[in-house]
Design a protein around this motif. Structure first.
Motif, mmCIF file in Angstrom:
data_model
loop_
_atom_site.group_PDB
_atom_site.id
_atom_site.type_symbol
_atom_site.label_atom_id
_atom_site.label_comp_id
_atom_site.label_asym_id
_atom_site.label_seq_id
_atom_site.Cartn_x
_atom_site.Cartn_y
_atom_site.Cartn_z
ATOM 1 N N LEU B 21 0.829 -1.198 0.000
ATOM 2 C CA LEU B 21 0.000 0.000 0.000
ATOM 3 C C LEU B 21 0.866 1.250 0.000
ATOM 4 O O LEU B 21 0.679 2.171 -0.783
ATOM 5 C CB LEU B 21 -0.864 -0.028 1.256
ATOM 6 N N GLU B 25 0.954 3.881 -2.874
ATOM 7 C CA GLU B 25 0.585 5.262 -2.573
ATOM 8 C C GLU B 25 1.706 6.208 -2.952
ATOM 9 O O GLU B 25 1.501 7.234 -3.596
ATOM 10 C CB GLU B 25 0.267 5.416 -1.093
ATOM 11 N N SER B 28 1.854 6.547 -6.533
ATOM 12 C CA SER B 28 0.798 7.362 -7.127
ATOM 13 C C SER B 28 1.038 8.839 -6.810
ATOM 14 O O SER B 28 0.784 9.712 -7.639
ATOM 15 C CB SER B 28 -0.566 6.913 -6.625
ATOM 16 N N THR B 117 -6.148 3.035 -4.542
ATOM 17 C CA THR B 117 -5.151 4.101 -4.533
ATOM 18 C C THR B 117 -5.036 4.795 -5.879
ATOM 19 O O THR B 117 -4.097 5.557 -6.096
ATOM 20 C CB THR B 117 -3.783 3.536 -4.154
ATOM 21 N N HIS B 119 -4.016 3.760 -8.547
ATOM 22 C CA HIS B 119 -2.695 3.522 -9.102
ATOM 23 C C HIS B 119 -2.858 2.628 -10.312
ATOM 24 O O HIS B 119 -3.630 1.694 -10.303
ATOM 25 C CB HIS B 119 -1.834 2.857 -8.028
#
Lengths: 232, 794
Positions: B21, B25, B28, B117, B119
């Motif tokens: 994650l 994150e 992104s 996210t 992404h």
């Protein structure tokens, strides 16, 4: 097909053998081929060594005992009729009633009792008609992995004999053994599929069929395929 | 159920998820920032510490984009592996559901994270990556681990079922979906016939390997197992061929009409692609087998050769527009037999594990990608299409199973029962293959690709989760006799004895099917192929090659540990209680029975257990080892008793524990040493035995030299009895007189022969004495001798 019938003539006493064992002609023929394949230098009989050469049997925990059962009374060779007679124990038991059979005829080899007797022999080493505690222990030793200790095995053997022993003589007689088996019906399962029926060698027949069809249509087939390839 | 799985190993997962994650994150964030500042320039480097880019060397640089793809792929695979560990920690879970369920769940989880996210996931899968890198390992693994013999025994039925079944399914589903699409109310009228057929072909690619694990536990019969395995093996190939041909048609259809000639050409192409693929595979298989013949000095490249040639066969077939899948399968099947005998034990293990690993990585990636594409906006949910697909899949599978098996049962000696057919019907689990094919549909040709993908996903989820989980109970339910509880110890013992007896008699009778065809092949194989492909001085039958793989040292260790562990057992107390009371509580009987059930030898199975995701230690091999060692012990015992051979004097008590089973008999030390020494193929391994045995080697050497003469004469004179004790382990085929000589060198049992030969070794006239002894045998022993100087001179 022609070769088949000529082979069949090679089997000695084929008809009487068929009557005795109940094998079909095809099965008998196949067993004969197998017999000859096992017979390494075409002696006409099998020795212990021939059977010991079967790889899968070498890793069968009961391999030695099974081989021994082919050689009753300490004989050193088994000929084809005897070989077939032993295997006949493993044909499926006939469904017909005992009453229909001629009582004078001996019980067929594949009857339940004979199957059980065969299994009983595997336990009964000294052939005294009883499985003693010691014999049970030996069988257990053969069949149980090394992880189990001797004490455990002894107690299990003790218990196994106790369970089946009804007259309290510390050994399992054949009747007791049969009774035990009666309850769980494992004797009936003692049927080996390999020897059962063998309608024919079907995949082989299928191939033959395909090939014969192929022969007729070969020309046409080849022409069409080449046409396709050219088209491609 | 899925939720439970997740809970069971959440600690690790959570940790890893957090990492993932964070990364996604971070990335992104990076993407956003780069996007905002540099206006979509690709590969802009983000230098955190540099305000003036060109002057100073940046102290700290974060370049996530550079590593993104391998980084995330690694994380995914790790995550899946950890999930698998958790899955197997809880022991009952693997029996309940197939492992692909777990992979899909993990994939969905990763997908959710990526989706959450915002992404963009790395483009792991596109058409070329899938077909060039992800698919070959999966297929190779299937082909390599296929149990060859049962497969060829059932080959007629397998080809009939797998080949025709896939075609019937593909066309059946495609055509009936086309009919559905004609109904205006569903809004599907823009889906034409070709697209439907294509969808049918991809949805009919079943992957029933997932259910094999369940079968194994339930111990279904061998032909059934082989049917499922064969289907898994061939189905992919057939579906992919069909898929490619249909894609070609669709492309063509865009520009011109399809004429009947084209359809005929397509059919011919189908056949040629399949047959050509198999042909190339076989050729490459033989080539690689031939090359491994010469690798004994550089065994490190043996695995490489195996993998590269398999892959080459795939690539070559693909270059020629033939079926690479069938090529690589055929290649694996062909070379397996010969390569296994050629390569060393370590390479063999390496090949096995590496193959499992590669295929498992590929499959994990595909499943994760499937999860990733499940969560997202790229779906088109059309109730009618999806529901009808689901129903039609089942209906057509049922039709094809019952119709095809009705026909093939006419030709089989042992027909498949209705139960078997039900199980085969129910095992139609779709897997990674269908999804990949659906995902790779070109959007330009398939405007409604999204709908196809959604429908495929629904079918996969339905079959994997619902059918995959319920098939275990179904098999157990249908197989009624397995479920009733055993009553007594007697029964337990007798039934197992009967099973062994049956297996033994079956072996005596030999195999029935394909008798002549197989015989012919065997002859051909012996006469030509083996001579060309296999190194000299090798045993000639497959069971012998099994023994070759068994290392005596391991066996000794095993026996020792067996003794040690069993002493820790608590049942001696139990035994005492029995003696004392003579009355047994039910619990005692229960525990005895359990002991028996778990420790009695299994009946031999020709189909070695197969698990797609794991390599289990082969219990059958271990068992074979045990039985062989035991037999040898009893053999020697009887030999010593019966013939009172000169070396029959018992050795020191300290040796006993090496080879003796709980009831083994004392062995003369020299034999131990020989056994250990001989089977010690690897020079690196020779240290351990030399340490183990060096204490008595000193004492034995002089004795041996003294015994030269008696031994030699004994060897000559005793030939008949000697033969009697030779468990010649050839695989139940007829072994001609001439061949027996060649068969003589066999591991394990050679230990017995070695004793006869021990005199010759020092006299160095082996070839004169043992006429049947192949001369090539010599150098190898010299080799061993030279590698254990410690042993000799100590």
């Amino acid at each position: 097909m022609g070769s088949r019938s000529s082979h069949a003539a090679l089997i000695p006493d084929e008809d009487s053998l068929r009557r005795e064992t109940g094998f079909s002609q095809a099965s008998l023929l196949r067993l004969y081929h197998r017999f000859r394949a096992l017979d390494t230098n075409k002696k006409g009989y099998l020795s212990r060594m021939d059977l010991q050469q079967i790889g899968a049997l070498a890793v069968n925990p009961l391999g030695d005992r099974i081989i021994d059962s082919f050689f009753p009374d300490g004989s050193l060779q088994v000929d084809f009729p005897d070989f077939v007679r032993v295997l006949a124990h493993f044909r499926p038991a006939d469904d017909e009633d005992a009453g229909l059979r001629d009582p004078r005829e001996p019980e067929p080899l594949n009857s339940r009792m004979n199957k059980l007797r065969f299994a009983f022999q595997l336990y009964d080493l000294d052939r005294d008609g009883k499985i003693s505690r010691h014999e049970m222990l030996q069988v257990l030793r053969l069949m149980v992995g090394v992880q189990v200790t001797e004490e455990q095995l002894e107690s299990i053997a003790e218990r196994t004999v106790q369970e089946a022993d009804e007259d309290g003589d510390g050994a399992v007689s054949f009747l007791e053994f049969a009774k035990e088996e009666e309850e769980n019906g494992s004797g009936r399962q003692l049927v080996v599929s390999t020897t059962v029926c063998l309608k024919t060698q079907l995949p082989g027949r299928f191939l033959v069929m395909v090939i014969s069809v192929w022969n007729y249509w070969k020309l046409l087939g080849i022409i069409t395929t080449t046409a396709f390839i050219i088209l491609l | 159920m899925g939720f439970q799985v997740f809970v069971a190993f959440s600690p690790w997962n959570l940790l890893l998820l957090l990492v993932a994650l964070e990364c996604s994150e971070a990335s992104s964030d990076l993407n956003e920032s780069t996007n905002s500042t540099t206006q979509h320039e690709p590969n802009v480097q983000f230098a955190a510490a540099s305000s003036e880019p060109d002057e100073n060397i940046p102290v700290f640089v974060l370049d996530y984009d550079y590593v993104q793809i391998p980084y995330e792929v690694t994380l995914w695979i790790l995550l899946a592996s950890l999930a698998k560990i958790g899955f197997h920690l809880y022991r009952r879970l693997p029996g309940l559901m197939p492992e692909s369920c777990l992979l899909i769940i993990v994939g969905a989880l990763v997908g959710a994270i990526i989706f959450g996210t915002d992404h963009k996931s790395p483009p792991v899968m596109d058409s070329s990556i899938y077909f060039l890198y992800l698919l070959p390992p999966i297929v190779l693994e299937g082909g390599y681990f296929m149990p060859t013999r049962p497969f060829f025994e059932n080959i007629g039925s397998i080809l009939w079922w797998a080949g025709l079944g896939a075609l019937i399914n593909a066309f059946g589903i495609g055509l009936s979906l086309y009919l559905i699409c004609q109904i205006k109310a569903f809004g599907l009228s823009d889906v034409n016939l070709l697209q439907n057929l294509l969808f049918g072909s991809l949805i009919s690619a079943v992957d029933p390997v997932a259910v094999l694990a369940v079968f194994e536990e339930a111990r279904v019969n061998e032909p059934l197992y082989m049917m499922i395995f064969g289907e898994a093996l061939l189905n992919d190939g057939i579906s992919v061929v069909l898929y490619n041909i249909l894609i070609a048609f669709t492309k063509m259809h865009k520009f011109e009409d399809i004429e009947p000639v084209d359809i005929l050409a397509g059919c011919a192409r189908f056949v040629i692609v399949g047959v050509g693929g198999v042909f190339f595979g076989i050729i490459f298989g033989f080539i690689s087998a031939f090359i491994t013949r010469f690798t004994q000095n550089i065994s490190a490249i043996e695995p490489l050769i195996v993998f590269m040639f398999s892959y080459l066969s795939y690539l070559v077939a693909e270059t020629l527009y033939l079926s690479g899948i069938l090529a690589i399968t055929a290649c694996a099947v062909t070379m397996k037999k010969y390569v296994e005998e050629n390569v060393s034990q370590t390479s063999y293990t390496t090949i096995k594990y590496f193959m499992k690993m590669l295929s498992s990585v590929s499959e994990t990636l595909i499943f994760i990608f499937m999860g990733v594409s499940t969560v997202g906006k790229n779906h088109e949910w059309n109730w009618a299409f999806i529901c009808f697909t689901l129903v039609l899949c089942q209906v057509w599978r049922a039709i094809s199973v019952f119709a095809l098996f009705y026909v093939s049962n006419q030709f089989r000696t042992f027909p498949f029962s209705i139960k078997d057919q039900c199980i085969i019907f129910y095992s139609g689990v779709r897997g990674a293959g269908s999804f990949s094919l659906a995902f790779l549909l070109p959007l330009s040709l398939f405007p409604r690709k999204k709908m196809f993908v959604t429908a495929t996903l629904v079918v996969i989820y339905f079959t994997v989760f619902i059918q995959g989980i319920t098939i275990g109970p179904l098999v157990r339910y249908l197989d009624v006799k397995k479920t009733n509880k055993k009553e007594s110890i007697n029964e337990e013992l007798h039934i197992r004895l009967m099973d062994h007896l049956k297996a033994g008699i079956e072996d005596v009778c030999g195999q029935w099917s394909h008798y002549q065809v197989r015989d012919k092949f065997k002859k051909f194989d012996h006469r030509y192929l083996r001579k060309i492909l296999i190194r000299k001085n090798l045993p000639k039958s497959s069971i012998v090659s099994l023994y070759k793989k068994l290392e005596m040292k391991q066996a000794i260790e095993m026996v020792e540990t067996g003794i040690l562990s069993s002493t820790a057992f608590s049942v001696p107390q139990l035994a005492q209680r029995i003696q004392g009371t003579k009355r047994l509580s039910p619990e005692d009987v229960e525990s005895m029975r359990d002991l028996l059930t778990h420790n009695m030898y299994q009946v031999r199975q020709r189909t070695l257990s197969y698990n797609k995701y794991n390599l289990k230690p082969q219990t059958s091999e271990k068992q074979a080892k045990e039985i062989l060692i035991r037999r040898q012990n009893t053999l020697r015992e009887s030999m010593r008793k019966g013939h009172s051979l000169p070396w029959g004097e018992p050795a020191g008590a300290k040796n006993i524990r090496y080879l003796s089973f709980p009831y083994g008999n004392p062995q003369p030390a020299s034999r131990h040493r020989r056994v250990a020494e001989f089977t010690d193929n690897d020079s690196s391994d020779s240290e351990l035995p030399s340490i183990m045995f060096k204490e008595h080697s000193q004492r034995d050497l002089p004795k041996e030299t003294q015994e030269i003469i008696p031994m030699k004469s004994l060897y000559r004179g005793r030939k008949p009895t000697n033969f009697r004790y030779q468990r010649n382990t050839s695989q139940e085929e007829h072994v001609g007189q001439g061949r027996r000589a060649a068969l003589r060198p066999k591991p394990l049992f050679r230990a017995v022969d070695e004793e006869y030969e021990s005199g010759e070794e020092s006299a160095e006239e082996a070839s004169a004495i043992g006429p049947g002894w192949p001369p090539e045998h010599r150098p190898s022993r010299e080799h061993h001798k030279s590698h254990s100087p410690l042993l000799r001179r100590k």
